[in-house]
Design a protein around this motif. Sequence first.
Motif, PDB file in Angstrom:
ATOM      1  N   ASN A 197      39.884  45.886  50.203  1.00  0.00           N
ATOM      2  CA  ASN A 197      40.271  48.084  49.466  1.00  0.00           C
ATOM      3  C   ASN A 197      41.950  47.947  48.887  1.00  0.00           C
ATOM      4  OD1 ASN A 197      42.417  48.242  51.800  1.00  0.00           O
ATOM      5  ND2 ASN A 197      40.613  48.173  52.980  1.00  0.00           N
ATOM      6  N   TRP A 198      42.048  49.491  48.648  1.00  0.00           N
ATOM      7  CA  TRP A 198      43.225  49.535  47.863  1.00  0.00           C
ATOM      8  C   TRP A 198      44.329  49.148  48.868  1.00  0.00           C
ATOM      9  CZ3 TRP A 198      46.754  53.493  48.652  1.00  0.00           C
ATOM     10  CH2 TRP A 198      46.166  54.830  49.714  1.00  0.00           C
ATOM     11  N   ARG A 199      43.982  49.618  50.320  1.00  0.00           N
ATOM     12  CA  ARG A 199      45.628  49.708  50.598  1.00  0.00           C
ATOM     13  C   ARG A 199      46.067  48.293  50.897  1.00  0.00           C
ATOM     14  NH1 ARG A 199      46.919  53.460  54.341  1.00  0.00           N
ATOM     15  NH2 ARG A 199      45.830  55.967  54.173  1.00  0.00           N
ATOM     16  N   GLU A 200      45.667  46.936  50.743  1.00  0.00           N
ATOM     17  CA  GLU A 200      45.872  45.844  50.917  1.00  0.00           C
ATOM     18  C   GLU A 200      45.682  45.365  49.651  1.00  0.00           C
ATOM     19  OE1 GLU A 200      42.772  43.107  52.194  1.00  0.00           O
ATOM     20  OE2 GLU A 200      42.366  43.938  54.451  1.00  0.00           O
ATOM     21  N   ARG A 201      45.757  45.914  48.788  1.00  0.00           N
ATOM     22  CA  ARG A 201      46.108  45.616  47.863  1.00  0.00           C
ATOM     23  C   ARG A 201      47.755  45.902  46.860  1.00  0.00           C
ATOM     24  NH1 ARG A 201      40.870  47.560  45.560  1.00  0.00           N
ATOM     25  NH2 ARG A 201      41.442  49.185  45.290  1.00  0.00           N
ATOM     26  N   VAL A 202      47.895  46.811  47.873  1.00  0.00           N
ATOM     27  CA  VAL A 202      49.467  47.952  47.257  1.00  0.00           C
ATOM     28  C   VAL A 202      50.592  46.802  48.361  1.00  0.00           C
ATOM     29  CG1 VAL A 202      51.038  49.407  48.093  1.00  0.00           C
ATOM     30  CG2 VAL A 202      48.259  50.339  47.036  1.00  0.00           C
ATOM     31  N   ALA A 203      50.020  46.262  49.369  1.00  0.00           N
ATOM     32  CA  ALA A 203      50.335  46.052  50.349  1.00  0.00           C
ATOM     33  C   ALA A 203      51.337  44.560  49.722  1.00  0.00           C
ATOM     34  CB  ALA A 203      49.835  45.484  52.072  1.00  0.00           C
ATOM     35  N   ILE A 204      50.037  44.043  49.008  1.00  0.00           N
ATOM     36  CA  ILE A 204      50.818  42.794  48.702  1.00  0.00           C
ATOM     37  C   ILE A 204      51.427  43.139  47.447  1.00  0.00           C
ATOM     38  CG2 ILE A 204      49.199  40.667  46.935  1.00  0.00           C
ATOM     39  CD1 ILE A 204      46.532  41.152  48.396  1.00  0.00           C
ATOM     40  N   LEU A 205      50.896  44.149  46.047  1.00  0.00           N
ATOM     41  CA  LEU A 205      51.701  44.566  45.079  1.00  0.00           C
ATOM     42  C   LEU A 205      53.282  45.069  45.788  1.00  0.00           C
ATOM     43  CD1 LEU A 205      51.961  44.961  42.148  1.00  0.00           C
ATOM     44  CD2 LEU A 205      51.195  47.297  43.084  1.00  0.00           C
TER      45      LEU A 205
END
Length: 214
Positions: free
Chosen positions: A127-135
């Motif tokens: 999800n977008w939260r995981e994408r933000v965390a990775i970024l």
Amino acid sequence: MNDAIERVRVKNQILSVIKMHGSQTAVDLATKLQVSPMAIRQHMQTLQDEQLVTYSEQKQAVGRPVKFWQLTEKANALFPNHHADLVVKLIEGVRKVFGEAGLGLLIGERTQAQIQTYSAQMQHAQNWRERVAILTQLRTQEGYMAEIIEESPGVLLLAENHCSICAAAQSCSQLCSSELQVFETLLGSDVNVERVEHILSGDRRCAYRISSCN
């Protein structure tokens, strides 16, 4: 020798905390570093003598004004700025030889390369939260001292407390525009990305408010 090493360690920790969190009082620093306020004040005097910190005073209803410590430009220069002089000269050379259009093509190529590199690391994000965390993790690895701040349900702040390409961005504002484009592309259409703080506009850090569209 051990005392000298410890002083250097605490000094570096103080500079990092101020870089990450902005202006701090001696009490704030003592709490974060688990050192006595008296010891912190001694360190701050040394750092001030080295022209690495300065302060502003805030009046209180009772008692003496409180000092809020911040970094100087000399201190900011201690944090990584990836080959700043070389990059600036390369930008100036591209602009001179190929013009603004050629420089734009170069920045566009860099932007696409960033998107591809980051995307490869995000392919398993759910999800977008995981994408933000990775970024955030990737940006920290690149020297941006990034962190995630939960502002409210469905809203995250991606804060970058250091810009490792600041000198280059000052020479070529398209680099900042491309960073925003990279974030928007990577995080997807289900979120809105807005830059709300910008180092080149005089802010302490760059920060992006990321909010769910759902």
